[in-house]
Design a protein around this motif. Structure first.
Motif, PDB file in Angstrom:
ATOM      1  N   ARG A   9      -2.062   6.095   0.331  1.00 35.29           N
ATOM      2  CA  ARG A   9      -2.477   5.310  -0.841  1.00 35.29           C
ATOM      3  C   ARG A   9      -1.791   3.940  -0.850  1.00 35.29           C
ATOM      4  NH1 ARG A   9      -6.331   3.512  -3.844  1.00 35.29           N
ATOM      5  NH2 ARG A   9      -5.689   3.046  -5.951  1.00 35.29           N
ATOM      6  N   ILE A  10      -0.513   3.898  -0.494  1.00 36.89           N
ATOM      7  CA  ILE A  10       0.207   2.615  -0.417  1.00 36.89           C
ATOM      8  C   ILE A  10      -0.482   1.705   0.597  1.00 36.89           C
ATOM      9  CG2 ILE A  10       2.362   1.518   0.312  1.00 36.89           C
ATOM     10  CD1 ILE A  10       3.832   3.963  -0.872  1.00 36.89           C
ATOM     11  N   ASN A  11      -0.858   2.263   1.739  1.00 41.11           N
ATOM     12  CA  ASN A  11      -1.530   1.470   2.771  1.00 41.11           C
ATOM     13  C   ASN A  11      -2.904   0.998   2.315  1.00 41.11           C
ATOM     14  OD1 ASN A  11       0.609   1.614   4.548  1.00 41.11           O
ATOM     15  ND2 ASN A  11      -0.158   3.443   5.554  1.00 41.11           N
ATOM     16  N   GLU A  12      -3.636   1.841   1.593  1.00 43.51           N
ATOM     17  CA  GLU A  12      -4.931   1.431   1.053  1.00 43.51           C
ATOM     18  C   GLU A  12      -4.773   0.235   0.121  1.00 43.51           C
ATOM     19  OE1 GLU A  12      -6.589   4.799  -0.959  1.00 43.51           O
ATOM     20  OE2 GLU A  12      -6.862   5.927   0.897  1.00 43.51           O
ATOM     21  N   GLU A  19      -7.184  -8.200   1.503  1.00 41.79           N
ATOM     22  CA  GLU A  19      -8.600  -8.559   1.564  1.00 41.79           C
ATOM     23  C   GLU A  19      -9.095  -9.267   0.310  1.00 41.79           C
ATOM     24  OE1 GLU A  19     -10.497  -4.834   2.308  1.00 41.79           O
ATOM     25  OE2 GLU A  19      -9.742  -4.706   4.364  1.00 41.79           O
ATOM     26  N   SER A  20      -8.831  -8.668  -0.853  1.00 44.21           N
ATOM     27  CA  SER A  20      -9.451  -9.218  -2.061  1.00 44.21           C
ATOM     28  C   SER A  20      -8.518  -9.314  -3.258  1.00 44.21           C
ATOM     29  CB  SER A  20     -10.657  -8.349  -2.449  1.00 44.21           C
ATOM     30  OG  SER A  20     -10.239  -7.027  -2.717  1.00 44.21           O
ATOM     31  N   GLY A  21      -7.299  -8.854  -3.123  1.00 41.72           N
ATOM     32  CA  GLY A  21      -6.370  -8.882  -4.244  1.00 41.72           C
ATOM     33  C   GLY A  21      -6.445  -7.585  -5.042  1.00 41.72           C
ATOM     34  N   LEU A  22      -5.446  -7.389  -5.872  1.00 40.91           N
ATOM     35  CA  LEU A  22      -5.351  -6.171  -6.663  1.00 40.91           C
ATOM     36  C   LEU A  22      -5.510  -6.477  -8.147  1.00 40.91           C
ATOM     37  CD1 LEU A  22      -2.224  -4.492  -5.001  1.00 40.91           C
ATOM     38  CD2 LEU A  22      -4.627  -3.951  -4.594  1.00 40.91           C
TER      39      LEU A  22
END
Length: 57
Positions: A9-12, A19-22
């Motif tokens: 999950r951390i890697n995801e 890629e697009s920000g969180l």
């Protein structure tokens, strides 16, 4: 949560961040997961250190 799914999950979240920000919720989740991961590492390392026995001649 086991360590493998935690790291996954951390890697995801890391890939998504690149890629697009969180979102704000994902940023908080990432911080919490990282802290859990670090606590686990510290606990395991402490157990290893506690199990070491020093022997002098």
């Amino acid at each position: 949560m086991d360590i493998d799914s935690l790291v996954q999950r951390i890697n995801e979240l890391a890939r998504k961040h690149k890629e697009s920000g969180l979102t704000e919720e994902e940023t908080v989740e990432r911080a919490e997961l990282r802290e859990i991961y670090l606590q686990n590492i510290r606990r395991n390392f402490r157990q290893q250190l506690d199990s070491i026995e020093i022997v002098d001649k």
